[in-house]
Every structure is written in structure tokens, then in C-alpha cells.
Design a protein around this motif. Structure first.
Motif, short mmCIF file in Angstrom:
data_model
loop_
_atom_site.label_atom_id
_atom_site.label_comp_id
_atom_site.label_asym_id
_atom_site.label_seq_id
_atom_site.Cartn_x
_atom_site.Cartn_y
_atom_site.Cartn_z
N ASN A 44 -2.57 -48.01 22.60
CA ASN A 44 -1.52 -47.35 23.38
C ASN A 44 -2.14 -46.41 24.41
OD1 ASN A 44 -2.49 -45.55 21.45
ND2 ASN A 44 -0.50 -44.60 21.08
N ASP A 45 -1.27 -45.71 25.14
CA ASP A 45 -1.76 -44.83 26.20
C ASP A 45 -2.26 -43.50 25.65
OD1 ASP A 45 -1.38 -46.59 28.28
OD2 ASP A 45 0.65 -45.91 28.72
N LEU A 46 -1.49 -42.90 24.74
CA LEU A 46 -1.87 -41.58 24.23
C LEU A 46 -1.21 -41.31 22.89
CD1 LEU A 46 -3.19 -38.76 24.71
CD2 LEU A 46 -1.04 -38.08 25.80
N GLY A 47 -2.01 -40.82 21.97
CA GLY A 47 -1.48 -40.35 20.69
C GLY A 47 -2.24 -39.11 20.28
N PHE A 48 -1.53 -38.11 19.75
CA PHE A 48 -2.23 -36.92 19.26
C PHE A 48 -1.43 -36.24 18.15
CE2 PHE A 48 0.34 -35.57 22.84
CZ PHE A 48 0.81 -34.29 22.55
N MET A 49 -2.18 -35.58 17.27
CA MET A 49 -1.61 -34.82 16.17
C MET A 49 -1.59 -33.34 16.54
SD MET A 49 -1.10 -36.94 13.44
CE MET A 49 -1.58 -36.27 11.87
N VAL A 50 -0.59 -32.66 16.00
CA VAL A 50 -0.43 -31.23 16.27
C VAL A 50 -0.51 -30.46 14.96
CG1 VAL A 50 1.05 -29.46 17.28
CG2 VAL A 50 1.05 -31.79 18.23
N ARG A 51 -1.40 -29.50 14.94
CA ARG A 51 -1.57 -28.62 13.76
C ARG A 51 -1.77 -29.44 12.49
NH1 ARG A 51 2.29 -25.47 16.68
NH2 ARG A 51 1.33 -23.52 17.40
N GLU B 151 3.67 -42.88 26.23
CA GLU B 151 3.33 -44.01 27.08
C GLU B 151 3.68 -43.68 28.53
OE1 GLU B 151 1.93 -47.23 26.11
OE2 GLU B 151 1.45 -45.77 24.56
N ALA B 152 2.89 -44.17 29.46
CA ALA B 152 3.19 -44.06 30.89
C ALA B 152 3.70 -45.41 31.36
CB ALA B 152 1.94 -43.65 31.67
N GLN B 153 4.86 -45.41 32.00
CA GLN B 153 5.51 -46.67 32.35
C GLN B 153 6.01 -46.62 33.79
OE1 GLN B 153 5.71 -49.07 29.96
NE2 GLN B 153 6.62 -50.58 31.34
N SER B 154 5.65 -47.64 34.58
CA SER B 154 6.11 -47.68 35.97
C SER B 154 7.23 -48.70 36.18
CB SER B 154 4.94 -48.02 36.90
OG SER B 154 4.38 -49.28 36.56
N THR B 155 7.41 -49.62 35.23
CA THR B 155 8.45 -50.63 35.32
C THR B 155 9.38 -50.50 34.12
OG1 THR B 155 6.91 -52.14 36.40
CG2 THR B 155 8.93 -53.11 35.50
N TRP B 156 10.68 -50.45 34.38
CA TRP B 156 11.62 -50.26 33.28
C TRP B 156 11.76 -51.53 32.45
CZ3 TRP B 156 13.73 -46.27 30.96
CH2 TRP B 156 14.71 -46.53 30.00
N SER B 157 11.80 -51.35 31.15
CA SER B 157 12.07 -52.46 30.24
C SER B 157 12.63 -51.90 28.95
CB SER B 157 10.79 -53.25 29.95
OG SER B 157 11.02 -54.16 28.88
N LEU C 119 8.28 -39.79 19.93
CA LEU C 119 7.93 -40.87 20.84
C LEU C 119 8.46 -40.55 22.24
CD1 LEU C 119 8.91 -43.89 18.55
CD2 LEU C 119 6.68 -42.78 18.75
N TYR C 120 7.56 -40.66 23.22
CA TYR C 120 7.93 -40.36 24.60
C TYR C 120 7.44 -41.47 25.53
CZ TYR C 120 8.53 -35.52 22.98
OH TYR C 120 8.92 -34.38 22.31
N VAL C 121 8.19 -41.67 26.60
CA VAL C 121 7.72 -42.48 27.71
C VAL C 121 7.87 -41.67 28.99
CG1 VAL C 121 8.30 -44.43 29.22
CG2 VAL C 121 8.10 -44.79 26.76
N ILE C 122 6.78 -41.55 29.73
CA ILE C 122 6.83 -40.93 31.05
C ILE C 122 7.10 -42.05 32.04
CG2 ILE C 122 5.52 -39.68 32.80
CD1 ILE C 122 3.97 -38.36 30.51
N TYR C 123 8.29 -42.06 32.60
CA TYR C 123 8.71 -43.13 33.51
C TYR C 123 8.54 -42.66 34.94
CZ TYR C 123 11.52 -46.78 35.66
OH TYR C 123 11.94 -47.84 36.44
N THR C 124 7.72 -43.37 35.70
CA THR C 124 7.37 -42.91 37.05
C THR C 124 8.32 -43.42 38.13
OG1 THR C 124 5.82 -44.75 37.36
CG2 THR C 124 4.96 -42.72 36.39
N GLY C 125 9.25 -44.31 37.76
CA GLY C 125 10.24 -44.78 38.72
C GLY C 125 11.43 -43.85 38.77
N ASP C 126 12.47 -44.27 39.50
CA ASP C 126 13.70 -43.48 39.59
C ASP C 126 14.53 -43.66 38.33
OD1 ASP C 126 13.09 -42.56 42.17
OD2 ASP C 126 13.94 -44.37 43.08
#
Length: 289
Positions: A60-67, A76-82, A121-128
Motif C-alpha cells: 500500500n501507500d502508507l501505514g503507521f501505528m500510533v503510540r 492511500e493517495a488516489q488520483s482517479t475515483w473508483s 482508513l483514509y484516501v487522499i483524493y487529488t481530484g475534484d
């Protein structure tokens, strides 16, 4: 790295992985996701991004644990919607949990209930954003009118009126797209993206520190994409030629069968021209009514 993985990631996606593999930028992301947490430190974060060198392996693009074991965040970074984003996120989550259980020697087949970090779970969507939802739900998207035994929800982050590192990353992606549209997938597009973003204070510190590396990331992936496009066209051409040859062979066989049937050619001669023995040629004749 397998070709499928290289092709899946554009320049901006790989910049994403490179940048947030560094804790001084990762903590900025966490603070953008959890601004209420004022006591977080870099020592509280552990990167657990999935890595795989196997063909078709999960990563995947990024995973991290906190404390420690408190919170597990996958981004995840996503430029195309699906709508399939939510399925991929669930696969990444289960794979990450599997690694977590293995690393911590947690037995899932015992009677005692195990402890596990809470997932986000997050997606950073770079489109509109358009009509896309703020939260993508597996049940709502795929089983809206049925009872479903499993659910997953992904929070979608769009460009917002903020100067946090997530908004800066989305701004970087948009500049990148504009420059590629102007100059193609070229060194000039890479250099202009970096120059403009630094002028606009988009990821300025990261781009100033790693300008050459970012150029290299972009150019490498541009080259890989060009190679992949050439290979794809070769595959298409080979498939087309194979189809044409198959059609010619079938047409030739049909013609030979007709010549045998009307007495213009002997059976042995026709079989020889078709590169078949007589018995096989007779079987082909019987199959063609």
C-alpha cells in the motif's frame, strides 16, 4: 519491484511514499488527521507500510501505528475515483493485521480474545470532490439493499482551505498534472513542478531538500511508463497478428475441405497442404458440416 507495482504508481504517488516515509513529514500528516492530539511526538509513530517484492504482492501507500498498539492508520493517495477503493483498503488492512499478529506472536486460534489496534482508513483524493462522498462505505456502495456480514469505511480527504501537509500534497499533484499537460512526461515537467510548488509554498521544505531525488523519481517512472506502453503495444500487435494468422489458417483449411469435397483435390494432398495427417484432416472435415 514488479512491473505491475511500478506502473500502478505515478510520479506523484511515489513522491507520496517517499515523503511520508520520513517521520518529520509523517507527524505533520497525523496532526492534519488528528488536530486534537497536541502531545504526539515522532517517537509515537511507527511506519508499517506493506512492502512486497513478489509479483502481484500486496503493498500500500502508507501505514503507521500510533503510540504502540493504540491506533493503526492506513492512507492511500488516489488520483482517479473508483468505488473499489474501499475493497483495496480492506485488503491492505487485513494484510497489515496479519503482519501485526505474526510479528507479535498473537495466536488467533486460542480461546482468549486478542487485543488489536483500532484501524482508521483514509484516501487522499487529488481530484475534484464533485458528488463523491466524504466516507466510502462498502455496504452502501456494493450491498445497499442487502444484509451484509462485513463492512468497511474509508474517509475521503479532498482539497480543503488549509495549508496543512495533506492540502499541500494535493496542490503539488495538481501542479504536476498541469505541467505534464504542458510538457509531457519530461524533465522539464518535473523541474517546473518543483519550481512552481516551491514558489507557492507547496511542500517547499521537502522539495528543497530532495529536488534531485524527486526529479529522479518522476523521470524513472516516466521511463517505466513509456517502456510499459511500448510493451503493451507489442502485446496487442502480437495478439492481433496471432488472430490474423489463426484466421488465415482456418480459412485455408476450409478452402482445402471444399476442394476435397468437390473432387478438385485428393484427401492425402489436402492433408499435406494443411500440415495434418489424413486421419486428422478427415476429423476436421467431419466437424465442418
Amino acid at each position: 519491484m514488479a512491473k505491475e507495482k511500478s506502473m500502478r504508481h505515478s510520479g506523484k504517488d511515489t513522491v507520496f511514499r517517499d515523503m511520508f516515509s520520513k517521520k518529520k513529514y509523517l507527524i505533520q500528516m497525523y496532526k492534519a488527521l488528528h488536530p486534537e492530539d497536541s502531545t504526539i511526538t515522532k517517537a509515537d509513530l511507527k511506519i508499517i507500510t506493506l512492502q512486497s517484492i513478489l509479483l502481484n504482492g500486496i503493498y500500500n501507500d502508507l501505514g503507521f501505528m500510533v503510540r504502540g498498539k493504540q491506533l493503526m492508520i492506513l492512507v492511500e493517495a488516489q488520483s482517479t475515483w473508483s468505488p473499489n477503493i474501499v475493497i483495496r483498503a480492506l485488503i491492505y488492512l487485513m494484510s497489515t493485521y496479519q503482519d501485526y499478529f505474526s510479528e507479535n506472536k498473537i495466536q488467533l486460534y486460542g480461546s482468549k480474545k486478542v487485543e488489536m489496534p483500532k484501524p482508521e482508513l483514509y484516501v487522499i483524493y487529488t481530484g475534484d470532490q464533485g458528488s463523491h462522498p466524504d466516507v466510502l462505505s462498502m455496504k452502501d456502495e456494493f450491498f445497499p439493499h442487502a444484509d451484509c456480514c462485513i463492512e468497511a469505511k474509508v474517509k475521503i480527504i479532498y482539497l480543503r482551505d488549509s495549508d496543512d501537509i495533506i492540502s499541500q500534497y494535493i496542490g503539488f499533484c495538481r501542479v504536476f498534472n498541469e505541467q505534464v499537460a504542458l510538457y509531457g512526461r519530461s524533465l522539464r515537467a518535473a523541474k517546473e513542478t518543483i519550481r512552481i510548488c516551491r514558489d507557492k509554498n507547496l511542500l517547499r521544505e521537502y522539495l528543497s531538500e530532495r529536488a534531485k531525488e524527486v526529479e529522479g523519481i518522476m523521470l524513472t517512472l516516466f521511463d517505466q511508463e513509456q517502456v510499459w506502453n511500448v510493451e503493451r503495444e507489442n502485446i496487442r500487435s502480437e495478439a492481433f497478428n496471432e488472430g490474423v494468422n489463426r484466421g488465415i489458417s482456418q480459412g485455408k483449411l476450409s478452402m482445402l475441405i471444399e476442394l476435397v469435397r468437390d473432387g478438385s483435390l485428393s484427401l492425402p494432398a489436402a492433408a499435406k497442404k494443411a500440415n495434418l495427417d489424413v486421419a486428422m484432416f478427415k476429423a476436421k472435415m467431419a466437424a465442418v458440416l
